[in-house]
Design a protein around this motif. Structure first.
Motif, PDB file in Angstrom:
ATOM      1  N   VAL A   4       0.839  -1.207   0.000  1.00 13.52           N
ATOM      2  CA  VAL A   4       0.000   0.000   0.000  1.00 13.52           C
ATOM      3  C   VAL A   4       0.870   1.252   0.000  1.00 13.52           C
ATOM      4  O   VAL A   4       0.586   2.214  -0.736  1.00 13.52           O
ATOM      5  CB  VAL A   4      -0.956  -0.019   1.203  1.00 13.52           C
ATOM      6  CG1 VAL A   4      -1.702   1.299   1.334  1.00 13.52           C
ATOM      7  CG2 VAL A   4      -1.944  -1.162   1.071  1.00 13.52           C
ATOM      8  N   PHE A   5       1.934   1.258   0.772  1.00  9.20           N
ATOM      9  CA  PHE A   5       2.818   2.416   0.771  1.00  9.20           C
ATOM     10  C   PHE A   5       3.504   2.573  -0.577  1.00  9.20           C
ATOM     11  O   PHE A   5       3.777   3.690  -1.008  1.00  9.20           O
ATOM     12  CB  PHE A   5       3.846   2.323   1.900  1.00  9.20           C
ATOM     13  CG  PHE A   5       3.263   2.573   3.254  1.00  9.20           C
ATOM     14  CD1 PHE A   5       2.476   3.685   3.500  1.00  9.20           C
ATOM     15  CD2 PHE A   5       3.474   1.693   4.298  1.00  9.20           C
ATOM     16  CE1 PHE A   5       1.928   3.919   4.746  1.00  9.20           C
ATOM     17  CE2 PHE A   5       2.930   1.914   5.546  1.00  9.20           C
ATOM     18  CZ  PHE A   5       2.163   3.037   5.777  1.00  9.20           C
ATOM     19  N   GLY A   6       3.774   1.477  -1.268  1.00  2.58           N
ATOM     20  CA  GLY A   6       4.324   1.574  -2.624  1.00  2.58           C
ATOM     21  C   GLY A   6       3.354   2.234  -3.584  1.00  2.58           C
ATOM     22  O   GLY A   6       3.746   3.040  -4.430  1.00  2.58           O
ATOM     23  N   PRO A  38       3.825   9.715   4.685  1.00  5.50           N
ATOM     24  CA  PRO A  38       3.789   9.384   6.114  1.00  5.50           C
ATOM     25  C   PRO A  38       3.336   7.938   6.309  1.00  5.50           C
ATOM     26  O   PRO A  38       2.518   7.428   5.553  1.00  5.50           O
ATOM     27  CB  PRO A  38       2.765  10.370   6.689  1.00  5.50           C
ATOM     28  CG  PRO A  38       1.968  10.829   5.539  1.00  5.50           C
ATOM     29  CD  PRO A  38       2.793  10.655   4.302  1.00  5.50           C
ATOM     30  N   LEU A  39       3.902   7.283   7.272  1.00  2.95           N
ATOM     31  CA  LEU A  39       3.535   5.897   7.563  1.00  2.95           C
ATOM     32  C   LEU A  39       2.227   5.891   8.352  1.00  2.95           C
ATOM     33  O   LEU A  39       2.220   5.887   9.573  1.00  2.95           O
ATOM     34  CB  LEU A  39       4.653   5.190   8.335  1.00  2.95           C
ATOM     35  CG  LEU A  39       5.991   5.110   7.609  1.00  2.95           C
ATOM     36  CD1 LEU A  39       7.014   4.400   8.476  1.00  2.95           C
ATOM     37  CD2 LEU A  39       5.844   4.412   6.276  1.00  2.95           C
ATOM     38  N   TYR A  40       1.119   5.905   7.631  1.00  3.13           N
ATOM     39  CA  TYR A  40      -0.203   6.004   8.233  1.00  3.13           C
ATOM     40  C   TYR A  40      -0.505   4.790   9.103  1.00  3.13           C
ATOM     41  O   TYR A  40      -0.366   3.655   8.661  1.00  3.13           O
ATOM     42  CB  TYR A  40      -1.285   6.102   7.154  1.00  3.13           C
ATOM     43  CG  TYR A  40      -1.177   7.308   6.272  1.00  3.13           C
ATOM     44  CD1 TYR A  40      -1.435   8.572   6.784  1.00  3.13           C
ATOM     45  CD2 TYR A  40      -0.838   7.189   4.937  1.00  3.13           C
ATOM     46  CE1 TYR A  40      -1.352   9.681   5.978  1.00  3.13           C
ATOM     47  CE2 TYR A  40      -0.757   8.305   4.122  1.00  3.13           C
ATOM     48  CZ  TYR A  40      -1.010   9.557   4.644  1.00  3.13           C
ATOM     49  OH  TYR A  40      -0.925  10.652   3.852  1.00  3.13           O
ATOM     50  N   PRO A  41      -0.968   5.012  10.330  1.00  2.00           N
ATOM     51  CA  PRO A  41      -1.364   3.889  11.180  1.00  2.00           C
ATOM     52  C   PRO A  41      -2.558   3.117  10.611  1.00  2.00           C
ATOM     53  O   PRO A  41      -2.727   1.936  10.901  1.00  2.00           O
ATOM     54  CB  PRO A  41      -1.725   4.545  12.513  1.00  2.00           C
ATOM     55  CG  PRO A  41      -1.042   5.857  12.507  1.00  2.00           C
ATOM     56  CD  PRO A  41      -0.955   6.273  11.075  1.00  2.00           C
ATOM     57  N   VAL A  42      -3.375   3.768   9.810  1.00  5.57           N
ATOM     58  CA  VAL A  42      -4.537   3.100   9.214  1.00  5.57           C
ATOM     59  C   VAL A  42      -4.076   1.978   8.279  1.00  5.57           C
ATOM     60  O   VAL A  42      -4.686   0.905   8.232  1.00  5.57           O
ATOM     61  CB  VAL A  42      -5.406   4.123   8.457  1.00  5.57           C
ATOM     62  CG1 VAL A  42      -6.505   3.450   7.691  1.00  5.57           C
ATOM     63  CG2 VAL A  42      -5.950   5.155   9.411  1.00  5.57           C
ATOM     64  N   LEU A  94      -0.185  -9.726  16.666  1.00  3.44           N
ATOM     65  CA  LEU A  94      -0.962  -8.744  15.921  1.00  3.44           C
ATOM     66  C   LEU A  94      -1.107  -7.442  16.709  1.00  3.44           C
ATOM     67  O   LEU A  94      -1.039  -6.349  16.126  1.00  3.44           O
ATOM     68  CB  LEU A  94      -2.328  -9.322  15.564  1.00  3.44           C
ATOM     69  CG  LEU A  94      -2.301 -10.473  14.561  1.00  3.44           C
ATOM     70  CD1 LEU A  94      -3.697 -11.031  14.359  1.00  3.44           C
ATOM     71  CD2 LEU A  94      -1.699 -10.040  13.235  1.00  3.44           C
ATOM     72  N   ALA A  95      -1.288  -7.537  18.008  1.00  5.73           N
ATOM     73  CA  ALA A  95      -1.376  -6.333  18.837  1.00  5.73           C
ATOM     74  C   ALA A  95      -0.058  -5.567  18.836  1.00  5.73           C
ATOM     75  O   ALA A  95      -0.048  -4.326  18.763  1.00  5.73           O
ATOM     76  CB  ALA A  95      -1.773  -6.707  20.262  1.00  5.73           C
ATOM     77  N   ALA A  96       1.051  -6.277  18.894  1.00  4.49           N
ATOM     78  CA  ALA A  96       2.366  -5.625  18.878  1.00  4.49           C
ATOM     79  C   ALA A  96       2.622  -4.929  17.544  1.00  4.49           C
ATOM     80  O   ALA A  96       3.156  -3.813  17.507  1.00  4.49           O
ATOM     81  CB  ALA A  96       3.461  -6.649  19.166  1.00  4.49           C
ATOM     82  N   VAL A  97       2.241  -5.559  16.451  1.00  8.97           N
ATOM     83  CA  VAL A  97       2.414  -4.936  15.135  1.00  8.97           C
ATOM     84  C   VAL A  97       1.545  -3.689  15.023  1.00  8.97           C
ATOM     85  O   VAL A  97       1.967  -2.663  14.486  1.00  8.97           O
ATOM     86  CB  VAL A  97       2.102  -5.942  14.000  1.00  8.97           C
ATOM     87  CG1 VAL A  97       2.072  -5.260  12.653  1.00  8.97           C
ATOM     88  CG2 VAL A  97       3.133  -7.061  13.998  1.00  8.97           C
ATOM     89  N   LEU A  98       0.333  -3.756  15.553  1.00  9.28           N
ATOM     90  CA  LEU A  98      -0.556  -2.597  15.522  1.00  9.28           C
ATOM     91  C   LEU A  98       0.011  -1.444  16.350  1.00  9.28           C
ATOM     92  O   LEU A  98       0.018  -0.292  15.902  1.00  9.28           O
ATOM     93  CB  LEU A  98      -1.939  -2.993  16.024  1.00  9.28           C
ATOM     94  CG  LEU A  98      -3.010  -1.907  15.936  1.00  9.28           C
ATOM     95  CD1 LEU A  98      -3.244  -1.494  14.498  1.00  9.28           C
ATOM     96  CD2 LEU A  98      -4.298  -2.405  16.554  1.00  9.28           C
ATOM     97  N   VAL A  99       0.517  -1.734  17.533  1.00 11.30           N
ATOM     98  CA  VAL A  99       1.127  -0.694  18.377  1.00 11.30           C
ATOM     99  C   VAL A  99       2.351  -0.113  17.679  1.00 11.30           C
ATOM    100  O   VAL A  99       2.563   1.112  17.680  1.00 11.30           O
ATOM    101  CB  VAL A  99       1.483  -1.260  19.768  1.00 11.30           C
ATOM    102  CG1 VAL A  99       2.372  -0.313  20.553  1.00 11.30           C
ATOM    103  CG2 VAL A  99       0.214  -1.571  20.539  1.00 11.30           C
ATOM    104  N   MET A 149       4.862   4.436  14.763  1.00  7.37           N
ATOM    105  CA  MET A 149       5.601   4.875  13.581  1.00  7.37           C
ATOM    106  C   MET A 149       4.787   5.832  12.707  1.00  7.37           C
ATOM    107  O   MET A 149       5.230   6.221  11.637  1.00  7.37           O
ATOM    108  CB  MET A 149       6.042   3.670  12.755  1.00  7.37           C
ATOM    109  CG  MET A 149       6.987   2.724  13.460  1.00  7.37           C
ATOM    110  SD  MET A 149       8.512   3.510  14.013  1.00  7.37           S
ATOM    111  CE  MET A 149       9.298   3.828  12.465  1.00  7.37           C
ATOM    112  N   GLY A 150       3.619   6.228  13.154  1.00 12.70           N
ATOM    113  CA  GLY A 150       2.733   7.062  12.354  1.00 12.70           C
ATOM    114  C   GLY A 150       3.275   8.439  12.035  1.00 12.70           C
ATOM    115  O   GLY A 150       2.858   9.062  11.062  1.00 12.70           O
TER     116      GLY A 150
END
Length: 128
Positions: free
Chosen positions: A25-27, A43-47, A79-84, A89-90
């Motif tokens: 998606v960032f690409g 920007p590295l969107y958290p969404v 999954l929770a750690a990746v989300l945090v 990094m947002g």
């Protein structure tokens, strides 16, 4: 009702799914910025990271877990750690050229993998 793949997903591949999805998606975002000359950084969107986590959660039912306890005690904390991590990094902005160079090959690889998987399971698929 969802159908799972005939071959279970490898656990290592599943661990990479949120990052692969986010990179793809960032690409796309980076290439859109370069083509339109609208922005030079992404920007590295958290969404986007949240969407990658959602995709990983959706396909986690088809993972070949090595131990039964991993289905609960590895899947959800990971999954929770990746989300945090994605939320933290947002605020980081990455040059659009970098996101394009990294993300578009990942996107092409994911599309190719989906096409290959779809061709292999086409005759046996009977789900809705």
């Amino acid at each position: 009702m969802f159908c799972t793949a005939e071959r279970p997903m490898n656990q290592r591949l599943w661990l990479a799914v949120p990052f692969l999805f986010s990179a793809a998606v960032f690409g796309l975002l980076g290439s859109a910025g370069l083509i339109t000359a609208s922005w030079t950084t992404v920007p590295l969107y958290p969404v986007v990271t949240g969407a990658g986590v959602a995709v990983a959660a959706a396909v986690s039912g088809g993972v070949r877990w090595r131990r039964p306890w991993q289905r609960t005690w590895l899947r959800w904390p990971y999954l929770a750690a990746v989300l945090v991590f994605g939320v933290l990094m947002g605020a980081v902005e990455v040059p659009a050229l970098v996101t394009t160079v990294v993300g578009l090959p990942v996107l092409l690889g994911l599309v190719f993998q989906c096409l290959v998987q779809n061709d292999e399971s086409q005759p046996a698929s009977n789900c809705r």
